[in-house]
Design a protein around this motif. Structure first.
Motif, short mmCIF file in Angstrom:
data_model
loop_
_atom_site.label_atom_id
_atom_site.label_comp_id
_atom_site.label_asym_id
_atom_site.label_seq_id
_atom_site.Cartn_x
_atom_site.Cartn_y
_atom_site.Cartn_z
N GLU A 16 33.59 32.94 19.76
CA GLU A 16 32.99 33.77 18.71
C GLU A 16 32.00 34.79 19.27
OE1 GLU A 16 30.89 30.09 19.46
OE2 GLU A 16 32.89 30.38 18.69
N GLN A 17 31.60 34.66 20.51
CA GLN A 17 30.71 35.64 21.15
C GLN A 17 31.50 36.75 21.84
OE1 GLN A 17 27.99 33.53 23.68
NE2 GLN A 17 27.13 32.37 21.99
N TYR A 60 32.54 39.41 14.24
CA TYR A 60 33.07 38.08 13.96
C TYR A 60 32.72 37.73 12.52
CZ TYR A 60 34.00 33.09 14.41
OH TYR A 60 34.48 31.82 14.23
N VAL A 61 33.52 36.91 11.86
CA VAL A 61 33.36 36.61 10.43
C VAL A 61 31.94 36.13 10.11
CG1 VAL A 61 34.28 34.25 10.63
CG2 VAL A 61 34.43 35.48 8.44
N ASP A 62 31.33 35.33 10.96
CA ASP A 62 29.97 34.83 10.70
C ASP A 62 28.92 35.93 10.81
OD1 ASP A 62 31.10 32.35 10.35
OD2 ASP A 62 30.45 31.56 12.29
N ASP A 63 29.23 37.00 11.56
CA ASP A 63 28.28 38.10 11.75
C ASP A 63 28.54 39.27 10.82
OD1 ASP A 63 27.23 36.60 13.87
OD2 ASP A 63 28.62 37.49 15.31
N PHE A 97 36.42 42.20 9.50
CA PHE A 97 35.88 41.10 10.30
C PHE A 97 37.05 40.41 11.00
CE2 PHE A 97 36.62 39.23 6.12
CZ PHE A 97 37.35 38.10 6.42
N GLU A 150 38.43 36.57 12.79
CA GLU A 150 38.30 35.13 12.97
C GLU A 150 39.44 34.67 13.85
OE1 GLU A 150 38.39 33.32 9.09
OE2 GLU A 150 39.84 34.78 8.39
#
Length: 158
Positions: free
Chosen positions: A81-82, A98-101, A108, A110
């Motif tokens: 994810e980084q 990334y989806v979380d960011d 986005f 994933e």
């Protein structure tokens, strides 16, 4: 007797000078060797890490794009994810968060692992890039950069 005293003083002065030189040079050598070991580890990691984008496709409604990325190196890739994913029309691409960011915004990306539980050698990662609407037809550019700087890019039409 004078020669013995002079010789003793010169020996003591020589020992003191050697201690001073040792105390100033040894820490520099120690830091230098630690830096060399650290750099060798990073180079080793980069040499063992390789990825290859093997295929790209889009969904029927053209709001999602899939990139399949294979680990063709000999080491496990962690912290997926980084990674950085760049995608868009040729000469007009952007970094996709990334989806979380992404903070609920579009686009986005994933991922899911296709044939393993970790991204080990020969495992394939499926990246899904999701748009709010159809990004349009044309030649597209996709690039993935894993956290240690190794990258691969791919051109395709949709």
């Amino acid at each position: 007797m004078d020669k013995a005293v002079t010789t003793a003083l010169l020996i003591i002065a020589g020992v003191v000078c050697m201690i001073i030189v040792f105390n100033s040079v040894y820490p520099m050598v120690n830091r230098s060797s630690a830096a060399m070991v650290s750099m060798a580890d990073k180079i080793d990691d980069r040499m063992k890490s390789r990825i290859s984008i093997v295929h790209a496709a889009n969904t029927a409604n053209r709001t999602s794009v899939y990139l399949w990325v294979k680990n063709v190196g000999s080491s496990r890739i962690v912290a997926i994810e980084q990674s950085d994913v760049f995608f868009g029309q040729q000469y007009n691409f952007e970094r996709i968060p990334y989806v979380d960011d992404a903070g609920g915004g579009y686009p986005f990306w994933e991922y899911s692992l296709e044939n393993d539980t970790e991204w080990l050698s020969s495992a394939t990662l499926k990246i899904t890039i999701t748009y709010e609407s159809d990004p349009g037809a044309g030649t597209y550019f996709g690039k993935m950069i894993i956290p240690n700087g190794i990258s691969d890019e791919y051109y395709f039409s949709m």
